[in-house]
Scaffold this active site. Structure first.
Site, PDB file in Angstrom:
ATOM      1  N   MET A   9       0.817  -1.185   0.000  1.00 35.12           N
ATOM      2  CA  MET A   9       0.000   0.000   0.000  1.00 35.12           C
ATOM      3  C   MET A   9       0.856   1.241   0.000  1.00 35.12           C
ATOM      4  SD  MET A   9      -1.964  -2.499   1.298  1.00 35.12           S
ATOM      5  CE  MET A   9      -3.665  -3.052   1.064  1.00 35.12           C
ATOM      6  N   PRO A  10       1.515   1.535  -1.085  1.00 35.12           N
ATOM      7  CA  PRO A  10       2.306   2.767  -1.073  1.00 35.12           C
ATOM      8  C   PRO A  10       1.511   3.977  -1.595  1.00 35.12           C
ATOM      9  CG  PRO A  10       3.360   1.001  -2.367  1.00 35.12           C
ATOM     10  CD  PRO A  10       1.920   0.654  -2.183  1.00 35.12           C
ATOM     11  N   TYR A  11       1.849   5.105  -1.011  1.00 31.75           N
ATOM     12  CA  TYR A  11       1.337   6.396  -1.448  1.00 31.75           C
ATOM     13  C   TYR A  11       2.551   7.308  -1.568  1.00 31.75           C
ATOM     14  CZ  TYR A  11      -0.486  11.149  -0.873  1.00 31.75           C
ATOM     15  OH  TYR A  11      -0.752  12.487  -1.025  1.00 31.75           O
TER      16      TYR A  11
END
Lengths: 72, 72, 72, 72, 72, 72
Positions: free
Chosen positions: D1-3
């Site tokens: 879950m990268p942002y």
């Protein structure tokens, strides 16, 4: 002392929808964390479709292909 | 390596006020943390009044009621 | 309604230095923008040296080479 | 879950450059962290030159003196 | 494509409270903006009391004086 | 003057992976935008699994069900 930032793509979010988000999040934080709402700030940022990337593509390109973020 | 982000409501902040904020914060960090100012970045973001919520209300609504953020 | 975020590398920033940053920035914003300090929030985030990159290198690697962020 | 958030000064970044940043960062994260690209979001924010401070000066003032951020 | 960041002071927020914030905000965004929840990410950050400043003071100092953020 | 923030779930990201992200992003920005790398800062933030919500659920709950973010 909560601070909340919401980032959404700029796709016609209305003033009323923004107010609903602000009210809803402030109430949620008051309910869940028992925080004084006078210490809760909410900031909404609308992001242009060229400036948001998902799965390696600009959202503007996804929308041009008919791919939306709408609830199914 | 400091990075500073300032978010303020968009209510007529002038170029000179922005420069005063940038200079003041950079000097403060240099004084307090002994940091080389060439490693300090400051970013100012003005937020539209419909996009900032306080105590569950849009700031645009608060301003319409005559409620300001001015120092008393 | 100002909100300020400060990110600095985690290199022994003391509680007193944090208080000086918080007081200094709040006073600066009060002076420059005439804002009620009860509407100003400041958040400090210390970042581990492996987690901050400058010019393509981890700050931990820069420090190991004797390169500091100190004021010259 | 990268942002991922990218902030750059607003100096004529094109739609194609934005797409190259989005694609390049998403691919990098997929390669390095083995993340499903459908969970990677990238947001680009262009900052006006009066709103970015470096070494205590507005970038607009630095540019007026002929100081650029170009690779040497 | 919404992304939400919540910053709160680190004062015993439980795993269940975090889940209630995540569920509540995601549902709110789905309801108000009709967004697919599979595109909504929520990130919670707890901030140490020395690292949050309000009205020029560290929250740790405010709490020591008996000043809380509790709903009245 | 670019600044990049990467947020990822805390799931064993190594020092070498962080260096690869920092180097890769700095090089990408240098290539695409022709920026001096000495003006590019990259900050990585690892987020605990209870603190990241996706589709209304904590990532810790998703992982307990065997749902990963791995590339398929």
């Amino acid at each position: 002392m909560p601070y909340v930032k919401i980032e959404v793509t700029r796709e016609g979010v209305t003033k009323q929808q923004k107010q609903a988000l602000i009210k809803g999040i402030t109430d949620l934080i008051t309910d869940v964390l028992n925080k004084d709402p006078h210490l809760t700030h909410v900031v909404i940022r609308e992001i242009d479709l060229d400036d948001w990337g998902y799965a390696g593509e600009q959202v503007s390109a996804l929308r041009a292909k008919g791919i939306t973020a709408d609830k199914k």
